[in-house]
Design a protein around this motif. Sequence first.
Motif, PDB file in Angstrom:
ATOM      1  N   HIS A 141       0.896  -1.313   0.059  1.00 43.15           N
ATOM      2  CA  HIS A 141      -0.031   0.010  -0.146  1.00 43.15           C
ATOM      3  C   HIS A 141       0.835   1.354  -0.005  1.00 43.15           C
ATOM      4  CE1 HIS A 141       0.447   1.273   4.356  1.00 43.15           C
ATOM      5  NE2 HIS A 141       0.711  -0.124   4.243  1.00 43.15           N
ATOM      6  N   GLN A 142       2.082   1.271   0.364  1.00 40.95           N
ATOM      7  CA  GLN A 142       3.118   2.464   0.414  1.00 40.95           C
ATOM      8  C   GLN A 142       3.680   2.377  -0.905  1.00 40.95           C
ATOM      9  OE1 GLN A 142       4.139   2.497   5.198  1.00 40.95           O
ATOM     10  NE2 GLN A 142       5.531   3.271   3.685  1.00 40.95           N
ATOM     11  N   GLY A 143       3.596   1.460  -1.747  1.00 42.64           N
ATOM     12  CA  GLY A 143       4.271   1.574  -3.068  1.00 42.64           C
ATOM     13  C   GLY A 143       5.226   0.464  -3.169  1.00 42.64           C
ATOM     14  N   LEU A 144       5.993   0.072  -4.338  1.00 41.00           N
ATOM     15  CA  LEU A 144       6.582  -0.806  -4.743  1.00 41.00           C
ATOM     16  C   LEU A 144       8.034  -0.739  -3.715  1.00 41.00           C
ATOM     17  CD1 LEU A 144       7.038  -3.325  -6.548  1.00 41.00           C
ATOM     18  CD2 LEU A 144       8.185  -1.830  -8.007  1.00 41.00           C
ATOM     19  N   ALA A 145       8.554  -1.527  -3.083  1.00 42.94           N
ATOM     20  CA  ALA A 145       9.714  -1.534  -2.219  1.00 42.94           C
ATOM     21  C   ALA A 145      10.942  -1.154  -3.092  1.00 42.94           C
ATOM     22  CB  ALA A 145      10.190  -2.807  -1.551  1.00 42.94           C
ATOM     23  N   ALA A 146      10.877  -1.694  -4.454  1.00 43.41           N
ATOM     24  CA  ALA A 146      12.320  -1.340  -5.216  1.00 43.41           C
ATOM     25  C   ALA A 146      12.216   0.265  -5.660  1.00 43.41           C
ATOM     26  CB  ALA A 146      12.274  -1.929  -6.235  1.00 43.41           C
ATOM     27  N   LEU A 147      11.217   0.755  -5.772  1.00 42.64           N
ATOM     28  CA  LEU A 147      10.855   2.189  -5.956  1.00 42.64           C
ATOM     29  C   LEU A 147      11.159   3.197  -4.887  1.00 42.64           C
ATOM     30  CD1 LEU A 147      10.263   4.610  -8.057  1.00 42.64           C
ATOM     31  CD2 LEU A 147       7.790   3.963  -7.562  1.00 42.64           C
ATOM     32  N   ARG A 148      10.760   2.603  -3.715  1.00 44.23           N
ATOM     33  CA  ARG A 148      10.800   3.419  -2.652  1.00 44.23           C
ATOM     34  C   ARG A 148      12.428   3.347  -2.287  1.00 44.23           C
ATOM     35  NH1 ARG A 148       8.135   0.934   1.628  1.00 44.23           N
ATOM     36  NH2 ARG A 148       7.562  -0.559   0.638  1.00 44.23           N
ATOM     37  N   ILE A 168       8.616   6.136   2.879  1.00 42.00           N
ATOM     38  CA  ILE A 168       8.030   7.037   1.740  1.00 42.00           C
ATOM     39  C   ILE A 168       6.752   6.260   1.368  1.00 42.00           C
ATOM     40  CG2 ILE A 168       8.768   6.928  -0.784  1.00 42.00           C
ATOM     41  CD1 ILE A 168      11.345   7.054   0.019  1.00 42.00           C
ATOM     42  N   VAL A 169       5.889   7.027   0.858  1.00 44.59           N
ATOM     43  CA  VAL A 169       4.399   6.679   0.485  1.00 44.59           C
ATOM     44  C   VAL A 169       4.333   7.078  -1.021  1.00 44.59           C
ATOM     45  CG1 VAL A 169       2.092   6.668   0.587  1.00 44.59           C
ATOM     46  CG2 VAL A 169       3.446   6.849   2.938  1.00 44.59           C
ATOM     47  N   ILE A 170       4.050   6.215  -1.710  1.00 50.93           N
ATOM     48  CA  ILE A 170       3.877   6.535  -3.340  1.00 50.93           C
ATOM     49  C   ILE A 170       2.292   6.581  -3.299  1.00 50.93           C
ATOM     50  CG2 ILE A 170       4.268   5.572  -5.661  1.00 50.93           C
ATOM     51  CD1 ILE A 170       6.769   5.989  -4.284  1.00 50.93           C
ATOM     52  N   GLY A 171       1.981   7.695  -4.616  1.00 43.27           N
ATOM     53  CA  GLY A 171       0.730   8.114  -4.637  1.00 43.27           C
ATOM     54  C   GLY A 171       0.500   8.519  -6.221  1.00 43.27           C
ATOM     55  N   THR A 335      -2.163   3.606  -5.446  1.00 43.97           N
ATOM     56  CA  THR A 335      -2.939   4.118  -6.568  1.00 43.97           C
ATOM     57  C   THR A 335      -1.965   4.218  -8.027  1.00 43.97           C
ATOM     58  OG1 THR A 335      -2.551   6.449  -5.782  1.00 43.97           O
ATOM     59  CG2 THR A 335      -4.730   5.434  -5.214  1.00 43.97           C
ATOM     60  N   VAL A 336      -0.697   3.802  -7.908  1.00 43.62           N
ATOM     61  CA  VAL A 336       0.087   3.840  -8.999  1.00 43.62           C
ATOM     62  C   VAL A 336       0.178   2.487  -9.722  1.00 43.62           C
ATOM     63  CG1 VAL A 336       2.372   4.432  -9.942  1.00 43.62           C
ATOM     64  CG2 VAL A 336       1.292   6.015  -8.148  1.00 43.62           C
ATOM     65  N   PRO A 337       0.292   2.256 -10.945  1.00 38.92           N
ATOM     66  CA  PRO A 337       0.366   0.896 -11.528  1.00 38.92           C
ATOM     67  C   PRO A 337       1.454   0.294 -11.359  1.00 38.92           C
ATOM     68  CG  PRO A 337      -0.726   2.256 -13.129  1.00 38.92           C
ATOM     69  CD  PRO A 337      -0.431   3.130 -11.824  1.00 38.92           C
ATOM     70  N   ALA A 338       1.558  -1.057 -11.086  1.00 36.66           N
ATOM     71  CA  ALA A 338       2.839  -1.961 -11.043  1.00 36.66           C
ATOM     72  C   ALA A 338       3.895  -1.590 -12.054  1.00 36.66           C
ATOM     73  CB  ALA A 338       2.515  -3.467 -10.671  1.00 36.66           C
ATOM     74  N   LEU A 339       3.468  -1.709 -13.328  1.00 35.18           N
ATOM     75  CA  LEU A 339       4.569  -1.750 -14.360  1.00 35.18           C
ATOM     76  C   LEU A 339       5.145  -0.203 -14.221  1.00 35.18           C
ATOM     77  CD1 LEU A 339       5.867  -2.667 -16.870  1.00 35.18           C
ATOM     78  CD2 LEU A 339       3.739  -1.649 -18.265  1.00 35.18           C
ATOM     79  N   GLU A 340       4.516   0.823 -14.197  1.00 40.30           N
ATOM     80  CA  GLU A 340       5.187   2.316 -13.929  1.00 40.30           C
ATOM     81  C   GLU A 340       5.931   2.292 -12.763  1.00 40.30           C
ATOM     82  OE1 GLU A 340       2.708   6.264 -13.115  1.00 40.30           O
ATOM     83  OE2 GLU A 340       2.528   5.494 -15.443  1.00 40.30           O
ATOM     84  N   GLN A 341       5.543   1.663 -11.943  1.00 37.63           N
ATOM     85  CA  GLN A 341       6.567   1.566 -10.524  1.00 37.63           C
ATOM     86  C   GLN A 341       7.885   0.893 -10.877  1.00 37.63           C
ATOM     87  OE1 GLN A 341       5.007   1.653  -6.492  1.00 37.63           O
ATOM     88  NE2 GLN A 341       3.066   1.252  -7.153  1.00 37.63           N
ATOM     89  N   HIS A 342       7.763  -0.388 -11.383  1.00 39.92           N
ATOM     90  CA  HIS A 342       9.035  -1.309 -11.635  1.00 39.92           C
ATOM     91  C   HIS A 342       9.796  -0.351 -12.608  1.00 39.92           C
ATOM     92  CE1 HIS A 342       8.283  -5.007  -9.824  1.00 39.92           C
ATOM     93  NE2 HIS A 342       7.036  -4.909  -9.982  1.00 39.92           N
TER      94      HIS A 342
END
Length: 465
Positions: A141-148, A168-171, A335-342
Motif C-alpha cells: 500500500h505504500q508502493g513498490l519496495a524497489a521504487l521506494r 516513503i508513500v507512493i501516490g 494508486t500507481v500501476p505496478a508496471l510504471e513503478q517497476h
Amino acid sequence: MLTYPMEERGSLPLYEYLCRRIRADILSGALPTGTRLPSKRALAEHLRVSVVTVESAYSQLEAEGYLQARPKRGFFVSAVEQAPPPAVRSVLMPETPAVSWRLDLGRNQVDTARFPVSTWARLTRQVLSEAPEALLSPVPHQGLAALRQAIADDLRDFKGMAVSPEQIVIGAGAEYLYLLLAQLLGRDTVFAVEDPGYPKIRQVYEACGAVFAPIPLDGQGVELSALERSGAKALHISPNHQYPTGLVTPIARRQALLRWAEDTGSTIIEDDYDSEFRYSGRPIPTLQSIDDRGRVIYLNTFSQTISPSMRLGFLVLPPRLLERYRQELGFYACTVPALEQHVLARFIAGGHYERHLSRMRKEYRDRRSATISAFRASPLASHVTFSEEGAGLHFLLRLDTNRSDEELRRLTAEAGIRLSFLSEYAAVPDPRFAHTLVINYAGLSQSDLEEALQLLTDVLLPLLA
C-alpha cells in the motif's frame, strides 16, 4: 393470449425480445398482478416460436421476480409496482473543447520531446520479460519496495536527505497526496498556505472539508507573525522555490518555522515543487534535511522532471506520522500501476533519471536565458520589469500599464494568446500583484521564440503605458 410482433425483434434473440415485451406489459399494468399467463405450449403455437423460446423467457422473468410459477397451474404475474411515467430526459452539455492557442505562456509545460523514450521502452521490455509475475502481484500500500529504495537513494545522493524507504508513500500525483494529508492530519486541522500560491492546494483542502488560512509572503517566505495569528496546525510551503514568486526561504526563517512547529505541535508540509531546476550555485538543502524533531513531511512528484502525465509522486513521513498513517490509512491500496513503478525504479537506480535531469537543466537554462534576452531586446523592454531569474520553469514580468488584469487577459485571449497573472494565484486580493505576468517558458522552443515574441509584442505593446 399474448400477441407480439416477433418480426420486430431486430437483432435480439427471440426469448430476449419476448421477455422484454412481457416485462414491459407487467410494469405498465397491461398485465395486472395475479394474471395467469398462457401455457408455454399454447403461447409458442400462437407466436409461432419454439416451446424452448417461451420457456426461456418465462424462466428469466421468474428469476427477476416478475412471474411466479405455481405447480400444475402455470405462471402468474407477481405484485410489482407500475413503472412511473418516463422522466424528461435531461440534456447533457458537451464538454468544453480545449482551446487551441496561438501562443500559450500561461500553462506550466515541460518539454517532453527530450525525454529518453527509447531508454524507458527498453526498461519496460525488461520488466515485462524478466518479472511478469511481479506485475500481477499486489503492490504494497505504500508502493513498490524497489521504487521506494530508489527514491530514498536519490534523495540521499542529490538532496542530502537521510530517509528510510519505509518512510516513503507512493501516490498518483500531488493532488492525491494532498487528499491523503488532509485525512492524515485531520479535517479539523487549519492548513496555512502561501499567498500567493498554487491554487490547487487550497482547492483540494477546501474540497476535503478542511479550513485553509492564506498567509502573506514577505521577502523571506511566509510571514511568521501572520502564521502565529492564524491558529494553523499545518503549514504547506515550498521553501526552496516558491510558486509562483520564486522566493527562497533563508536559513534563519527556516529555523524559525521549525521552532514554531515544535512549540505549537504543528506539522510542516514541504512541497519541493520545481526545485530540481536551479541554474546557478549548488542545490539548496531541503527543510526536511535540517528537521531533527520530526515535524516536516516532504512531498515531491515527477510531473516537472519527466512529464505531467507521469501521475506519480511521493511523501516522506516522519516516524511519528508514519505509524499513524499505517494505522488509519493503511487500508488504501497504492494508486500507481505496478508496471510504471517497476520501470521508474530501474530508471532511477540505473542513473538514467539523473542524466535526464542534467540534460534538461542545461536545456532549460539556455531556453530561459534566450527568452529573457529576447524580451530585453524587444520593444517591450522599456515597459516591463523582470524578477526571479535563477531557477524554475517560469519567471515574473511586471507590466507598466493602467489596464486591469482582467482586461489584459481578455484582450490578449481574443488574439489567441494565453497569459497567466500573479493575481490569479492569490487567495486574498492585493494590488501589489496586479499587472504581473507568470511567464511559463519551458514549452517555448528557441526556434519558435522570435515568432512568439513578435506576436506578443504586436498584441501587448498598444496596451502598455
